[in-house]
Each structure stands twice: as structure tokens, then as C-alpha cells.
Motif scaffolding. Structure first.
Motif, PDB file in Angstrom:
ATOM      1  N   LEU A  15      34.225  34.512  50.092  1.00  0.00           N
ATOM      2  CA  LEU A  15      34.407  33.215  50.729  1.00  0.00           C
ATOM      3  C   LEU A  15      33.071  32.635  51.165  1.00  0.00           C
ATOM      4  N   SER A  16      33.020  31.309  51.252  1.00  0.00           N
ATOM      5  CA  SER A  16      31.826  30.652  51.780  1.00  0.00           C
ATOM      6  C   SER A  16      31.702  30.882  53.280  1.00  0.00           C
ATOM      7  N   HIS A  17      32.841  31.006  53.976  1.00  0.00           N
ATOM      8  CA  HIS A  17      32.847  31.292  55.416  1.00  0.00           C
ATOM      9  C   HIS A  17      34.238  31.772  55.802  1.00  0.00           C
ATOM     10  N   GLU A  18      34.346  32.344  56.976  1.00  0.00           N
ATOM     11  CA  GLU A  18      35.663  32.749  57.453  1.00  0.00           C
ATOM     12  C   GLU A  18      36.473  31.483  57.756  1.00  0.00           C
ATOM     13  N   PRO A  19      37.642  31.359  57.185  1.00  0.00           N
ATOM     14  CA  PRO A  19      38.394  30.108  57.322  1.00  0.00           C
ATOM     15  C   PRO A  19      38.873  29.852  58.747  1.00  0.00           C
ATOM     16  N   THR A  20      38.862  28.582  59.112  1.00  0.00           N
ATOM     17  CA  THR A  20      39.435  28.150  60.392  1.00  0.00           C
ATOM     18  C   THR A  20      40.850  27.624  60.179  1.00  0.00           C
ATOM     19  N   PHE A  21      41.198  27.392  58.912  1.00  0.00           N
ATOM     20  CA  PHE A  21      42.478  26.799  58.496  1.00  0.00           C
ATOM     21  C   PHE A  21      42.623  25.372  59.014  1.00  0.00           C
ATOM     22  N   LYS A  22      41.450  24.760  59.229  1.00  0.00           N
ATOM     23  CA  LYS A  22      41.407  23.329  59.525  1.00  0.00           C
ATOM     24  C   LYS A  22      40.571  22.603  58.462  1.00  0.00           C
ATOM     25  N   GLU A  23      40.164  23.335  57.429  1.00  0.00           N
ATOM     26  CA  GLU A  23      39.375  22.729  56.363  1.00  0.00           C
ATOM     27  C   GLU A  23      40.183  21.635  55.666  1.00  0.00           C
ATOM     28  N   LYS A  24      39.460  20.640  55.183  1.00  0.00           N
ATOM     29  CA  LYS A  24      40.091  19.515  54.490  1.00  0.00           C
ATOM     30  C   LYS A  24      40.266  19.781  53.000  1.00  0.00           C
ATOM     31  N   GLU A  25      39.472  20.721  52.486  1.00  0.00           N
ATOM     32  CA  GLU A  25      39.574  21.006  51.060  1.00  0.00           C
ATOM     33  C   GLU A  25      39.214  22.457  50.757  1.00  0.00           C
ATOM     34  N   ILE A  26      39.821  22.943  49.699  1.00  0.00           N
ATOM     35  CA  ILE A  26      39.546  24.281  49.185  1.00  0.00           C
ATOM     36  C   ILE A  26      39.018  24.129  47.760  1.00  0.00           C
ATOM     37  N   TRP A  27      37.947  24.868  47.480  1.00  0.00           N
ATOM     38  CA  TRP A  27      37.438  24.948  46.116  1.00  0.00           C
ATOM     39  C   TRP A  27      37.642  26.377  45.617  1.00  0.00           C
ATOM     40  N   LEU A  28      38.507  26.533  44.645  1.00  0.00           N
ATOM     41  CA  LEU A  28      38.701  27.826  43.980  1.00  0.00           C
ATOM     42  C   LEU A  28      37.748  27.857  42.795  1.00  0.00           C
ATOM     43  N   VAL A  29      36.736  28.729  42.852  1.00  0.00           N
ATOM     44  CA  VAL A  29      35.706  28.760  41.807  1.00  0.00           C
ATOM     45  C   VAL A  29      35.840  30.068  41.022  1.00  0.00           C
ATOM     46  N   VAL A  30      36.057  29.931  39.734  1.00  0.00           N
ATOM     47  CA  VAL A  30      36.408  31.066  38.868  1.00  0.00           C
ATOM     48  C   VAL A  30      35.220  31.372  37.958  1.00  0.00           C
ATOM     49  N   HIS A  31      34.625  32.536  38.144  1.00  0.00           N
ATOM     50  CA  HIS A  31      33.395  32.894  37.436  1.00  0.00           C
ATOM     51  C   HIS A  31      33.620  33.148  35.947  1.00  0.00           C
ATOM     52  N   GLY A  32      32.517  33.289  35.234  1.00  0.00           N
ATOM     53  CA  GLY A  32      32.566  33.539  33.801  1.00  0.00           C
ATOM     54  C   GLY A  32      32.465  35.014  33.450  1.00  0.00           C
ATOM     55  N   TYR A  33      32.437  35.282  32.151  1.00  0.00           N
ATOM     56  CA  TYR A  33      32.380  36.657  31.645  1.00  0.00           C
ATOM     57  C   TYR A  33      31.088  37.343  32.098  1.00  0.00           C
ATOM     58  N   GLY A  34      31.240  38.556  32.620  1.00  0.00           N
ATOM     59  CA  GLY A  34      30.074  39.356  32.984  1.00  0.00           C
ATOM     60  C   GLY A  34      29.432  38.995  34.311  1.00  0.00           C
ATOM     61  N   GLN A  35      30.089  38.117  35.090  1.00  0.00           N
ATOM     62  CA  GLN A  35      29.564  37.760  36.393  1.00  0.00           C
ATOM     63  C   GLN A  35      30.329  38.482  37.497  1.00  0.00           C
ATOM     64  N   LEU A  36      29.821  38.400  38.711  1.00  0.00           N
ATOM     65  CA  LEU A  36      30.494  38.945  39.880  1.00  0.00           C
ATOM     66  C   LEU A  36      30.681  37.827  40.899  1.00  0.00           C
ATOM     67  N   ALA A  37      31.828  37.820  41.548  1.00  0.00           N
ATOM     68  CA  ALA A  37      32.179  36.734  42.470  1.00  0.00           C
ATOM     69  C   ALA A  37      31.201  36.623  43.634  1.00  0.00           C
ATOM     70  N   GLU A  38      30.669  37.734  44.087  1.00  0.00           N
ATOM     71  CA  GLU A  38      29.736  37.734  45.220  1.00  0.00           C
ATOM     72  C   GLU A  38      28.530  36.835  44.956  1.00  0.00           C
ATOM     73  N   PHE A  39      28.029  36.888  43.727  1.00  0.00           N
ATOM     74  CA  PHE A  39      26.852  36.103  43.380  1.00  0.00           C
ATOM     75  C   PHE A  39      27.237  34.704  42.895  1.00  0.00           C
ATOM     76  N   PHE A  40      28.412  34.588  42.292  1.00  0.00           N
ATOM     77  CA  PHE A  40      28.844  33.286  41.797  1.00  0.00           C
ATOM     78  C   PHE A  40      29.074  32.306  42.937  1.00  0.00           C
ATOM     79  N   VAL A  41      29.700  32.768  44.018  1.00  0.00           N
ATOM     80  CA  VAL A  41      29.990  31.846  45.125  1.00  0.00           C
ATOM     81  C   VAL A  41      28.708  31.332  45.775  1.00  0.00           C
ATOM     82  N   ARG A  42      27.635  32.107  45.702  1.00  0.00           N
ATOM     83  CA  ARG A  42      26.363  31.685  46.296  1.00  0.00           C
ATOM     84  C   ARG A  42      25.768  30.471  45.577  1.00  0.00           C
ATOM     85  N   LYS A  43      26.165  30.245  44.344  1.00  0.00           N
ATOM     86  CA  LYS A  43      25.654  29.110  43.589  1.00  0.00           C
ATOM     87  C   LYS A  43      26.126  27.781  44.181  1.00  0.00           C
ATOM     88  N   PHE A  44      27.107  27.855  45.075  1.00  0.00           N
ATOM     89  CA  PHE A  44      27.643  26.648  45.709  1.00  0.00           C
ATOM     90  C   PHE A  44      27.153  26.506  47.154  1.00  0.00           C
TER      91      PHE A  44
END
Length: 215
Positions: A15-44
Motif C-alpha cells: 500500500l501507499s499508506h495505511e488506509p484511513t477509509f476516508k480516501e476519495k479514490e483507490i488505484w489498483l496497480v497491477v505489475h508486469g511479468y517478473g516484477q514485485l509489488a513492493e517495488f512497483f508501487v514505489r513508481k507511483f
């Protein structure tokens, strides 16, 4: 004789941060082949905001990127047991997004970005999800070629769509572009096409145009 069994499976996401559940939008970002989510989310990271939650699920299959040791990457499927992997991905993403949405009194907008192999995975799931996808971004990839057109038309009736390609992306062929154009024609939906001077990668300027346009 082949049989199958389902069992409880633990999957990871970042996650980009621990949710407050008051956010206005959610971005579900789905990485590509051979990547890891930990590093992919940092690109945002430059788009992190208290009102915008990024969720990066990780593919459930892992492999060494070279040989039999060293760096490891995740992927969403291979040709082996492909249909099983697709069904597992749908259950994973349903469970993941549902576990967040149930905590919001005011439902946030839901935007989905799929990169490379994650683009096809995202389109398959999003076209079957019971909720509304406000924005679908397919980056360095495209719609799954086996997409159910009828289901997708209904699911994406009010979805803004972007197809983003790098002009120097060696992994995108003229044949794959032609197949995507044919699929888009069959969908009969407006898809905004964006390009940038780069390769198989995310581009901050184009991301800014898309993400900040959806505030």
C-alpha cells in the motif's frame, strides 16, 4: 487421473499508506511479468496523497529472473494451467478489493492500472468484477485477447479508458498493436491512446495527466 483441490493461500500486497477509509479514490496497480509489488508501487510515489490509496497486489507465481538463483520476480500466469491461474487471480483480486471497499462509508472511485502482463490480467478481472471501474489504464500491454466482449461492454459502460505505449518499447510489436485495435473496434468503446518517448516503463508525465485528471 487429474483432480484439483482448493486450499487457503496467503498472498501479498503493498500500500501507499495505511488506509484511513476516508480516501476519495483507490488505484489498483497491477505489475508486469517478473516484477514485485513492493517495488512497483514505489513508481507511483510522487502521486501519493491522503485522499488517494494505491494498492499493489503481487502475482502468485514466482520465478528466478536468471538461471536458478539471484533476483526473483512474480508473474500472473504462464501457459501451464493458464485457466486455473486466471480463476485464482480473479478470486485474489475480488477478495483484496472487497476487503477495502467494505470499510468505506462513502465509496471511493476505483481506478485500475495494469502494466505489461498485468494489463491483460486487469482487464479480465475488471470485466468480471461486480463493482464499477471509473478508470482503466492499460500500459505497455492491452486488453486480454480472450476477453469476453459482451461482459466487458457491460462492465465498462461508464469507464474511462487509456492505452499507453512507449514509442521505443521493443516488446510491443506491430502485430500486437493490430490485434488490440481490432479488439477495441469490437468493444465499440472510446479508448484514449497516449504515447511517450520511452520504452517498456512507466512515464511520470503521462501518469500525471491520467491520475491528476481523475481527482
Amino acid at each position: 487421473m487429474k483432480h484439483s483441490i482448493r486450499f487457503e493461500y496467503e498472498s501479498h500486497f503493498f500500500l501507499s499508506h495505511e488506509p484511513t477509509f476516508k480516501e476519495k479514490e483507490i488505484w489498483l496497480v497491477v505489475h508486469g511479468y517478473g516484477q514485485l509489488a513492493e517495488f512497483f508501487v514505489r513508481k507511483f510515489k510522487s502521486f501519493y496523497s491522503p485522499e488517494r490509496l494505491f494498492i499493489a497486489p503481487e502475482g502468485t507465481n514466482y520465478n528466478y529472473l536468471e538461471g536458478f538463483q539471484g533476483r526473483v520476480g512474480a508473474n500472473w500466469m504462464t501457459k501451464h494451467e493458464r485457466e486455473t491461474a486466471i480463476a485464482n487471480n480473479h478470486r485474489l483480486l475480488d477478495k483484496l478489493i472487497g476487503s477495502f471497499m467494505e470499510h468505506y462509508e462513502e465509496k471511493p472511485k476505483v481506478h485500475v492500472l495494469g502494466f505489461s502482463q498485468g494489463a491483460a490480467t486487469a482487464t479480465r478481472w475488471a470485466s468480471n468484477w461486480s463493482g464499477k471501474i471509473d478508470t482503466l489504464v492499460l500500459w505497455s500491454g492491452g486488453f486480454a485477447l480472450d476477453l469476453n466482449i459482451e461482459a466487458a461492454n457491460e462492465a465498462f459502460a461508464e469507464t474511462e479508458m487509456f492505452l499507453v505505449l512507449g514509442e521505443k518499447d521493443d516488446l510491443i510489436t506491430s502485430e500486437s498493436i493490430q490485434k488490440q485495435e481490432e479488439l477495441i473496434r469490437n468493444l465499440g468503446k472510446q479508448v484514449e491512446r497516449l504515447t511517450f518517448d520511452g520504452g517498456h516503463e512507466l512515464d511520470t508525465e503521462v501518469l500525471d495527466k491520467i491520475i491528476n485528471a481523475n481527482k
